[in-house]
Design a protein around this motif. Structure first.
Motif, PDB file in Angstrom:
ATOM      1  N   SER A   1      72.970  54.750 -14.693  1.00 10.91           N
ATOM      2  CA  SER A   1      71.741  54.648 -13.822  1.00 10.91           C
ATOM      3  C   SER A   1      70.769  53.633 -14.047  1.00 10.91           C
ATOM      4  O   SER A   1      69.666  53.576 -13.453  1.00 10.91           O
ATOM      5  N   THR A   2      70.990  53.062 -15.322  1.00 13.06           N
ATOM      6  CA  THR A   2      70.022  51.902 -15.379  1.00 13.06           C
ATOM      7  C   THR A   2      70.553  50.408 -15.560  1.00 13.06           C
ATOM      8  O   THR A   2      70.336  49.462 -16.361  1.00 13.06           O
ATOM      9  N   LYS A   3      71.678  50.493 -14.632  1.00 17.53           N
ATOM     10  CA  LYS A   3      72.270  49.051 -14.214  1.00 17.53           C
ATOM     11  C   LYS A   3      71.432  48.164 -13.843  1.00 17.53           C
ATOM     12  O   LYS A   3      70.554  48.711 -12.796  1.00 17.53           O
ATOM     13  N   SER A   4      71.508  46.887 -14.146  1.00 18.56           N
ATOM     14  CA  SER A   4      70.536  45.876 -13.432  1.00 18.56           C
ATOM     15  C   SER A   4      70.943  44.528 -13.830  1.00 18.56           C
ATOM     16  O   SER A   4      71.612  44.052 -14.707  1.00 18.56           O
ATOM     17  N   SER A   5      70.747  43.677 -12.949  1.00 18.83           N
ATOM     18  CA  SER A   5      70.747  42.325 -12.813  1.00 18.83           C
ATOM     19  C   SER A   5      69.609  41.928 -13.611  1.00 18.83           C
ATOM     20  O   SER A   5      68.536  42.554 -13.654  1.00 18.83           O
ATOM     21  N   ARG A   6      69.569  40.644 -14.193  1.00 21.62           N
ATOM     22  CA  ARG A   6      68.346  39.983 -14.631  1.00 21.62           C
ATOM     23  C   ARG A   6      68.144  38.603 -14.033  1.00 21.62           C
ATOM     24  O   ARG A   6      69.167  38.255 -13.771  1.00 21.62           O
ATOM     25  N   PRO A   7      67.068  38.162 -14.048  1.00 22.11           N
ATOM     26  CA  PRO A   7      66.745  36.911 -13.656  1.00 22.11           C
ATOM     27  C   PRO A   7      67.797  35.575 -14.499  1.00 22.11           C
ATOM     28  O   PRO A   7      68.188  36.347 -15.834  1.00 22.11           O
ATOM     29  N   LEU A   8      67.659  34.759 -14.230  1.00 21.66           N
ATOM     30  CA  LEU A   8      68.480  33.656 -15.019  1.00 21.66           C
ATOM     31  C   LEU A   8      67.678  33.815 -16.411  1.00 21.66           C
ATOM     32  O   LEU A   8      66.540  33.470 -16.522  1.00 21.66           O
TER      33      LEU A   8
ATOM     34  N   VAL B   1      73.872  27.337  -8.319  1.00 19.56           N
ATOM     35  CA  VAL B   1      72.472  27.753  -7.770  1.00 19.56           C
ATOM     36  C   VAL B   1      71.818  26.730  -7.284  1.00 19.56           C
ATOM     37  O   VAL B   1      71.892  25.316  -7.719  1.00 19.56           O
ATOM     38  N   LEU B   2      71.537  26.698  -6.220  1.00 24.03           N
ATOM     39  CA  LEU B   2      70.437  25.749  -5.342  1.00 24.03           C
ATOM     40  C   LEU B   2      69.041  26.251  -5.969  1.00 24.03           C
ATOM     41  O   LEU B   2      68.514  27.275  -5.465  1.00 24.03           O
ATOM     42  N   VAL B   3      68.569  25.381  -6.746  1.00 20.69           N
ATOM     43  CA  VAL B   3      67.183  25.762  -7.453  1.00 20.69           C
ATOM     44  C   VAL B   3      66.042  25.234  -6.790  1.00 20.69           C
ATOM     45  O   VAL B   3      64.672  25.842  -7.221  1.00 20.69           O
TER      46      VAL B   3
ATOM     47  N   TRP C   1      78.465  37.905  -7.507  1.00 18.09           N
ATOM     48  CA  TRP C   1      77.579  38.347  -6.320  1.00 18.09           C
ATOM     49  C   TRP C   1      76.870  37.129  -5.802  1.00 18.09           C
ATOM     50  O   TRP C   1      76.969  36.108  -6.342  1.00 18.09           O
ATOM     51  N   VAL C   2      76.151  37.378  -4.577  1.00 16.40           N
ATOM     52  CA  VAL C   2      75.546  36.230  -4.084  1.00 16.40           C
ATOM     53  C   VAL C   2      73.995  36.687  -4.057  1.00 16.40           C
ATOM     54  O   VAL C   2      73.739  37.938  -3.927  1.00 16.40           O
ATOM     55  N   GLY C   3      73.146  35.864  -3.904  1.00 12.99           N
ATOM     56  CA  GLY C   3      71.823  36.434  -4.045  1.00 12.99           C
ATOM     57  C   GLY C   3      70.765  35.254  -3.615  1.00 12.99           C
ATOM     58  O   GLY C   3      70.849  33.892  -3.587  1.00 12.99           O
ATOM     59  N   ILE C   4      69.443  35.677  -3.457  1.00 14.35           N
ATOM     60  CA  ILE C   4      68.130  34.816  -3.093  1.00 14.35           C
ATOM     61  C   ILE C   4      67.148  35.048  -4.439  1.00 14.35           C
ATOM     62  O   ILE C   4      66.934  36.279  -4.547  1.00 14.35           O
ATOM     63  N   ASP C   5      66.745  33.925  -4.862  1.00 13.82           N
ATOM     64  CA  ASP C   5      66.146  33.719  -6.112  1.00 13.82           C
ATOM     65  C   ASP C   5      66.440  34.419  -7.442  1.00 13.82           C
ATOM     66  O   ASP C   5      67.628  35.153  -7.427  1.00 13.82           O
ATOM     67  N   GLY C   6      65.548  34.068  -8.307  1.00 12.28           N
ATOM     68  CA  GLY C   6      66.125  34.755  -9.699  1.00 12.28           C
ATOM     69  C   GLY C   6      66.382  33.523 -10.837  1.00 12.28           C
ATOM     70  O   GLY C   6      66.535  33.906 -12.014  1.00 12.28           O
ATOM     71  N   ASP C   7      66.356  32.497 -10.351  1.00 14.51           N
ATOM     72  CA  ASP C   7      66.428  31.382 -11.201  1.00 14.51           C
ATOM     73  C   ASP C   7      65.165  30.584 -11.441  1.00 14.51           C
ATOM     74  O   ASP C   7      64.321  30.987 -12.576  1.00 14.51           O
ATOM     75  N   THR C   8      64.287  29.712 -10.696  1.00 13.37           N
ATOM     76  CA  THR C   8      62.984  29.246 -10.903  1.00 13.37           C
ATOM     77  C   THR C   8      62.158  30.189 -10.667  1.00 13.37           C
ATOM     78  O   THR C   8      60.904  30.124 -10.890  1.00 13.37           O
ATOM     79  N   TYR C   9      62.510  31.091  -9.699  1.00 12.76           N
ATOM     80  CA  TYR C   9      61.623  32.336  -8.940  1.00 12.76           C
ATOM     81  C   TYR C   9      62.077  33.553  -9.546  1.00 12.76           C
ATOM     82  O   TYR C   9      63.205  33.971  -9.049  1.00 12.76           O
ATOM     83  N   GLY C  10      61.404  34.281 -10.712  1.00 15.77           N
ATOM     84  CA  GLY C  10      61.954  35.250 -11.136  1.00 15.77           C
ATOM     85  C   GLY C  10      61.332  36.698 -10.865  1.00 15.77           C
ATOM     86  O   GLY C  10      61.578  37.688 -11.494  1.00 15.77           O
TER      87      GLY C  10
ATOM     88  N   GLY D   1      62.079  32.933  -1.825  1.00 18.32           N
ATOM     89  CA  GLY D   1      63.040  31.995  -1.047  1.00 18.32           C
ATOM     90  C   GLY D   1      63.416  30.685  -1.780  1.00 18.32           C
ATOM     91  O   GLY D   1      63.766  29.567  -0.891  1.00 18.32           O
ATOM     92  N   GLN D   2      63.181  30.486  -3.146  1.00  9.51           N
ATOM     93  CA  GLN D   2      63.499  29.405  -3.728  1.00  9.51           C
ATOM     94  C   GLN D   2      64.667  29.051  -4.438  1.00  9.51           C
ATOM     95  O   GLN D   2      64.990  27.823  -4.500  1.00  9.51           O
ATOM     96  N   ASN D   3      65.679  30.001  -4.623  1.00  7.94           N
ATOM     97  CA  ASN D   3      66.881  29.623  -4.975  1.00  7.94           C
ATOM     98  C   ASN D   3      68.028  30.535  -4.054  1.00  7.94           C
ATOM     99  O   ASN D   3      67.811  31.480  -3.353  1.00  7.94           O
ATOM    100  N   ALA D   4      69.023  29.926  -4.155  1.00  8.17           N
ATOM    101  CA  ALA D   4      70.306  30.635  -3.649  1.00  8.17           C
ATOM    102  C   ALA D   4      71.216  30.608  -4.474  1.00  8.17           C
ATOM    103  O   ALA D   4      71.662  29.647  -5.213  1.00  8.17           O
ATOM    104  N   GLU D   5      72.157  31.774  -4.637  1.00  4.04           N
ATOM    105  CA  GLU D   5      73.141  31.666  -5.858  1.00  4.04           C
ATOM    106  C   GLU D   5      74.616  32.218  -5.288  1.00  4.04           C
ATOM    107  O   GLU D   5      74.540  33.188  -4.610  1.00  4.04           O
ATOM    108  N   TRP D   6      75.616  31.637  -6.109  1.00  2.00           N
ATOM    109  CA  TRP D   6      76.842  32.184  -6.069  1.00  2.00           C
ATOM    110  C   TRP D   6      77.209  32.435  -7.620  1.00  2.00           C
ATOM    111  O   TRP D   6      77.667  31.413  -8.506  1.00  2.00           O
ATOM    112  N   ILE D   7      77.196  33.753  -8.294  1.00  2.00           N
ATOM    113  CA  ILE D   7      77.238  34.018  -9.759  1.00  2.00           C
ATOM    114  C   ILE D   7      78.477  34.901 -10.033  1.00  2.00           C
ATOM    115  O   ILE D   7      78.417  36.007  -9.243  1.00  2.00           O
ATOM    116  N   VAL D   8      78.625  34.938 -11.305  1.00  2.00           N
ATOM    117  CA  VAL D   8      79.351  35.864 -12.056  1.00  2.00           C
ATOM    118  C   VAL D   8      78.299  35.954 -13.172  1.00  2.00           C
ATOM    119  O   VAL D   8      78.169  35.258 -14.006  1.00  2.00           O
TER     120      VAL D   8
END
Length: 265
Positions: A33-40, A65-67, A101-110, A191-198
């Motif tokens: 129940s506390t699973k979570s991704s985190r910013p970079l 990551v497109l930063v 996963w794929v995602g928007i933001d989380g690198d330079t924009y957290g 909308g600052q970052n786009a990612e393809w991440i493990v």
């Protein structure tokens, strides 16, 4: 390929809107129940690694990551990627896991991340897979109504309708199953970052033990920007995972403008 309301409608034709499932099953999961991704979570470049252009190191992310967006007016509004679910390997008791996963933001924009993907977990020798969605800083929620197995071809899409609303879509092309979830949040996307991440994701406030996931290759990797154009991986930054001992445990290769491979080493 354009990511617009029309695209979402086309993808969603015949898609079941999945109800969230959060810690409901009795079986143990790496993501409870506390699973979570985190910013970079950036770390210093290991002393044993030579300086490389467009390569950064992290304790939790590996991939491409497109930063920054193409321009201030052309922020990222959607990300898609296709990957084959790996067969994780491990030994001993306890839990080991990772997530693609794929995602928007989380690198330079957290401040927020809109993301969707698949977990792969070994729990006391038993392998399991879960499809999920998340609008960080809220927790991740599992999709129901979709089955995932090693070797399945997965299409993952996130699209923002505004800074506070969007959609996450997972399609299992191997089974024909599709699920989606429309999301909203008080945490604004930039909308600052786009990612393809493990990712070595977080559970209960700490990183899970990273599983040997073998290789994950994202193909069809495309990010849409405001105004309707799309961009690929040509200018992407590579992110590698460095563990607590200072060892780099992933190897990332951008194979083409639309393909990136992440390998556990």
């Amino acid at each position: 390929m354009k990511f617009t309301a029309a695209l979402a409608a086309a993808v969603l034709a015949g898609v079941a809107t999945a109800a969230p499932e959060r810690g409901l099953e009795a079986r143990l999961k790496a993501r409870a129940s506390t699973k979570s991704s985190r910013p970079l979570q950036s770390v210093d470049r290991p002393s044993t690694v030579k300086n490389q252009t467009n390569v950064e190191y992290s304790s939790n992310w590996s991939g491409a990551v497109l930063v920054e967006p193409p321009s201030a007016a052309a922020t990222y509004t959607a990300v898609t990627g296709t990957f084959t679910v790996p067969e994780p390997t491990g030994s001993g008791s306890g839990s080991q896991a990772a997530s693609a996963w794929v995602g928007i933001d989380g690198d330079t924009y957290g401040n927020a991340i809109l993301q969707t993907g698949v977990d792969f977990t070994i729990e006391d020798g038993e392998v399991s897979f879960d499809a999920w969605y998340e609008w960080y800083p809220d927790y991740a929620y599992d999709f129901s109504g979709i089955d995932i197995s090693a070797g399945d071809e997965i299409v993952a899409i996130v699209e923002s309708y505004s800074s506070t609303s969007g959609i996450a879509i997972i399609e299992n092309k191997s089974t024909g199953q599709k699920v989606s979830k429309t999301l909203s949040s008080s945490s604004n996307l930039g909308g600052q970052n786009a990612e393809w991440i493990v990712e070595d994701f977080e559970e209960g406030g700490s990183l899970v033990n990273l599983v040997d996931f073998g290789t994950v290759t994202f193909t069809g990797a495309v990010a849409a920007v405001a105004g309707g154009s799309t961009v690929g991986l040509e200018d992407a930054t590579i992110i590698e995972i460095e563990d607590e001992s200072g060892q780099v445990v992933t190897d990332v290769t951008i194979d083409s403008d639309s393909s990136v491979t992440i390998t556990y080493v």
